[in-house]
Scaffold this motif. Sequence first.
Motif, PDB file in Angstrom:
ATOM      1  N   ASP A 195       0.810  -1.202   0.000  1.00 46.47           N
ATOM      2  CA  ASP A 195       0.000   0.000   0.000  1.00 46.47           C
ATOM      3  C   ASP A 195       0.851   1.262   0.000  1.00 46.47           C
ATOM      4  OD1 ASP A 195       1.020   0.046   2.574  1.00 46.47           O
ATOM      5  OD2 ASP A 195      -0.891  -0.373   3.547  1.00 46.47           O
ATOM      6  N   ASP A 196       0.176   2.388   0.117  1.00 45.91           N
ATOM      7  CA  ASP A 196       0.852   3.683   0.082  1.00 45.91           C
ATOM      8  C   ASP A 196       1.927   3.783   1.160  1.00 45.91           C
ATOM      9  OD1 ASP A 196       0.857   6.647   1.296  1.00 45.91           O
ATOM     10  OD2 ASP A 196       0.454   6.796  -0.845  1.00 45.91           O
ATOM     11  N   ALA A 197       1.616   3.293   2.353  1.00 48.36           N
ATOM     12  CA  ALA A 197       2.578   3.397   3.461  1.00 48.36           C
ATOM     13  C   ALA A 197       3.834   2.586   3.189  1.00 48.36           C
ATOM     14  CB  ALA A 197       1.919   2.946   4.764  1.00 48.36           C
ATOM     15  N   MET A 198       3.666   1.345   2.683  1.00 52.47           N
ATOM     16  CA  MET A 198       4.821   0.502   2.422  1.00 52.47           C
ATOM     17  C   MET A 198       5.653   1.051   1.274  1.00 52.47           C
ATOM     18  SD  MET A 198       5.032  -3.602   1.518  1.00 52.47           S
ATOM     19  CE  MET A 198       4.167  -4.069   3.013  1.00 52.47           C
ATOM     20  N   LEU A 199       4.997   1.470   0.207  1.00 55.21           N
ATOM     21  CA  LEU A 199       5.713   2.027  -0.936  1.00 55.21           C
ATOM     22  C   LEU A 199       6.482   3.283  -0.548  1.00 55.21           C
ATOM     23  CD1 LEU A 199       2.841   1.523  -3.506  1.00 55.21           C
ATOM     24  CD2 LEU A 199       5.136   0.557  -3.795  1.00 55.21           C
ATOM     25  N   SER A 200       5.836   4.150   0.221  1.00 59.23           N
ATOM     26  CA  SER A 200       6.472   5.406   0.628  1.00 59.23           C
ATOM     27  C   SER A 200       7.670   5.150   1.541  1.00 59.23           C
ATOM     28  CB  SER A 200       5.455   6.308   1.329  1.00 59.23           C
ATOM     29  OG  SER A 200       4.399   6.656   0.452  1.00 59.23           O
ATOM     30  N   PHE A 201       7.523   4.194   2.456  1.00 52.18           N
ATOM     31  CA  PHE A 201       8.644   3.872   3.340  1.00 52.18           C
ATOM     32  C   PHE A 201       9.835   3.361   2.548  1.00 52.18           C
ATOM     33  CE2 PHE A 201      10.986   0.533   5.594  1.00 52.18           C
ATOM     34  CZ  PHE A 201      11.609   1.319   6.554  1.00 52.18           C
ATOM     35  N   GLU A 202       9.582   2.475   1.597  1.00 50.62           N
ATOM     36  CA  GLU A 202      10.676   1.930   0.805  1.00 50.62           C
ATOM     37  C   GLU A 202      11.425   3.027   0.054  1.00 50.62           C
ATOM     38  OE1 GLU A 202       9.168  -2.615  -0.114  1.00 50.62           O
ATOM     39  OE2 GLU A 202       9.047  -1.115  -1.690  1.00 50.62           O
ATOM     40  N   LEU A 203      10.696   3.974  -0.508  1.00 48.22           N
ATOM     41  CA  LEU A 203      11.340   5.060  -1.231  1.00 48.22           C
ATOM     42  C   LEU A 203      12.157   5.945  -0.290  1.00 48.22           C
ATOM     43  CD1 LEU A 203       8.339   5.887  -3.577  1.00 48.22           C
ATOM     44  CD2 LEU A 203      10.570   5.058  -4.327  1.00 48.22           C
ATOM     45  N   SER A 204      11.701   6.081   0.943  1.00 53.16           N
ATOM     46  CA  SER A 204      12.423   6.929   1.903  1.00 53.16           C
ATOM     47  C   SER A 204      13.790   6.345   2.269  1.00 53.16           C
ATOM     48  CB  SER A 204      11.588   7.122   3.174  1.00 53.16           C
ATOM     49  OG  SER A 204      11.566   5.932   3.968  1.00 53.16           O
ATOM     50  N   ILE A 205      13.974   5.040   2.103  1.00 51.71           N
ATOM     51  CA  ILE A 205      15.258   4.409   2.415  1.00 51.71           C
ATOM     52  C   ILE A 205      16.363   4.995   1.547  1.00 51.71           C
ATOM     53  CG2 ILE A 205      16.523   2.208   2.396  1.00 51.71           C
ATOM     54  CD1 ILE A 205      13.824   0.831   2.953  1.00 51.71           C
ATOM     55  N   PHE A 206      16.037   5.273   0.298  1.00 58.93           N
ATOM     56  CA  PHE A 206      17.000   5.874  -0.640  1.00 58.93           C
ATOM     57  C   PHE A 206      17.479   7.217  -0.113  1.00 58.93           C
ATOM     58  CE2 PHE A 206      17.602   8.794  -4.267  1.00 58.93           C
ATOM     59  CZ  PHE A 206      18.540   8.122  -5.029  1.00 58.93           C
ATOM     60  N   LYS A 207      16.568   8.063   0.284  1.00 62.86           N
ATOM     61  CA  LYS A 207      16.914   9.404   0.747  1.00 62.86           C
ATOM     62  C   LYS A 207      17.760   9.330   2.024  1.00 62.86           C
ATOM     63  CE  LYS A 207      14.664  13.710   2.272  1.00 62.86           C
ATOM     64  NZ  LYS A 207      14.902  13.614   3.736  1.00 62.86           N
ATOM     65  N   GLU A 208      17.360   8.493   2.956  1.00 58.81           N
ATOM     66  CA  GLU A 208      18.063   8.431   4.239  1.00 58.81           C
ATOM     67  C   GLU A 208      19.434   7.778   4.124  1.00 58.81           C
ATOM     68  OE1 GLU A 208      17.612   6.537   8.769  1.00 58.81           O
ATOM     69  OE2 GLU A 208      15.975   6.326   7.305  1.00 58.81           O
ATOM     70  N   TRP A 209      19.490   6.584   3.497  1.00 56.34           N
ATOM     71  CA  TRP A 209      20.689   5.775   3.595  1.00 56.34           C
ATOM     72  C   TRP A 209      21.678   6.004   2.465  1.00 56.34           C
ATOM     73  CZ3 TRP A 209      21.905   3.164   7.922  1.00 56.34           C
ATOM     74  CH2 TRP A 209      20.889   2.987   8.854  1.00 56.34           C
ATOM     75  N   LEU A 210      21.212   6.346   1.274  1.00 54.75           N
ATOM     76  CA  LEU A 210      22.150   6.623   0.179  1.00 54.75           C
ATOM     77  C   LEU A 210      22.470   8.112   0.095  1.00 54.75           C
ATOM     78  CD1 LEU A 210      22.396   5.072  -3.305  1.00 54.75           C
ATOM     79  CD2 LEU A 210      22.462   7.537  -3.089  1.00 54.75           C
ATOM     80  N   VAL A 211      21.436   8.930  -0.018  1.00 52.59           N
ATOM     81  CA  VAL A 211      21.659  10.352  -0.258  1.00 52.59           C
ATOM     82  C   VAL A 211      22.299  11.024   0.962  1.00 52.59           C
ATOM     83  CG1 VAL A 211      20.555  12.560  -0.794  1.00 52.59           C
ATOM     84  CG2 VAL A 211      19.779  10.463  -1.928  1.00 52.59           C
ATOM     85  N   GLU A 212      21.687  10.829   2.125  1.00 55.63           N
ATOM     86  CA  GLU A 212      22.128  11.564   3.309  1.00 55.63           C
ATOM     87  C   GLU A 212      23.284  10.873   4.041  1.00 55.63           C
ATOM     88  OE1 GLU A 212      17.711  13.542   4.198  1.00 55.63           O
ATOM     89  OE2 GLU A 212      18.483  11.944   5.493  1.00 55.63           O
ATOM     90  N   LYS A 213      23.145   9.585   4.341  1.00 64.79           N
ATOM     91  CA  LYS A 213      24.136   8.937   5.196  1.00 64.79           C
ATOM     92  C   LYS A 213      25.357   8.441   4.442  1.00 64.79           C
ATOM     93  CE  LYS A 213      21.031   7.626   8.936  1.00 64.79           C
ATOM     94  NZ  LYS A 213      20.491   6.532   9.784  1.00 64.79           N
ATOM     95  N   THR A 214      25.196   8.031   3.187  1.00 64.85           N
ATOM     96  CA  THR A 214      26.341   7.538   2.427  1.00 64.85           C
ATOM     97  C   THR A 214      27.033   8.655   1.661  1.00 64.85           C
ATOM     98  OG1 THR A 214      25.405   5.319   2.210  1.00 64.85           O
ATOM     99  CG2 THR A 214      27.099   5.942   0.609  1.00 64.85           C
ATOM    100  N   LEU A 215      26.262   9.471   0.953  1.00 63.05           N
ATOM    101  CA  LEU A 215      26.845  10.513   0.109  1.00 63.05           C
ATOM    102  C   LEU A 215      26.915  11.873   0.790  1.00 63.05           C
ATOM    103  CD1 LEU A 215      25.197   9.610  -3.331  1.00 63.05           C
ATOM    104  CD2 LEU A 215      27.381   8.838  -2.381  1.00 63.05           C
TER     105      LEU A 215
END
Length: 334
Positions: free
Chosen positions: A139-159
């Motif tokens: 659902d919307d909640a699961m899809l949105s959470f999965e997309l947020s992983i990119f922002k948190e772990w790749l964009v912000e924490k890794t790069l």
Amino acid sequence: MKECLLDSRAHALTQWLATFFEAEPVLTLISGDASFRRYFRFQANGSSWIAVDAPVLYEDCRWFGEVAQAYQAQGLKVPQVLQLDEQQGFMWLSDLGDELLSQSLTGDNVGERYRAALKLLHPIRGVNAINGTPLPSYDDAMLSFELSIFKEWLVEKTLAIELNNTQQQMLHDTFTKLTEMALEQPQVGVHRDYHSRNLMCVEDELAVIDFQGCVNGPITYDLVSLLRDCYVRWPNDLVTTLLQEQYQQLVCDGLVTVSWPEFERWFDWMGLQRHIKAAGIFCRLNLRDNKAGYLKDVPLTLTYLVDISAKYPEFAAFHEWLTSSVVPAWERQS
């Protein structure tokens, strides 16, 4: 401390298995995976078996067993669950061998073998409930959470990329479009990690593994998982041919009524969602779980994102940000 804990769990797993045999089996670690599970092989009663350590804090053995039964009822070949201990997080499974589909693929046989794999999606789509209870909804909640992983772990924490207000809004708009597209598709039973590393060659059949994340979700999700695999890329012409064949079959089955261009858009956009999620998860596995080996798979997911976003005006701003900020930052830190 962590190694001691793992050793104690392996010892407890051995003792649990010994209750089914005359002597304690000797376990040989054969793999861990992106989850918290560990797989061991052991010999007993003249046969080879698999033991699974699935810590209850993170994994659900009962659910695995129920999904396995449901898949078997659809005629799918899966590991047989001989025994499980829900309280300790242990399982005893049949041994399907060592040959993953990914290990047998070549440029000459990939079309034939992927067609065999794609046929299995028909019975998988039919598993949309377990013991009368619908599968979890993608659902919307699961899809949105999965997309947020990119922002948190790749964009912000890794790069360590700091997003300005315009970029924050751009990502929000991109994620919203992708979520809305996923929800507008027909919803069917979805394996959710259907790729060549989760299919095993057993004699002349393909067996399905790692199915415990199954949901009711978009009809193109498993297609893009296989055809645009996060770990290997095949020629675009082959992917398009196989996708068109699947489209025709889904139309014949009455599961899809949209035009080919619309179905291709579903597939492409679903791929964007999956590869955004995967890129973030690979970085999370490195930073949170000390599994640095997954970092080598990030470049392919970023390549997919760049290539597919370039096809659609709706993602022009996302594409520009990827090419001007994310990809260069990744290349600098690699």
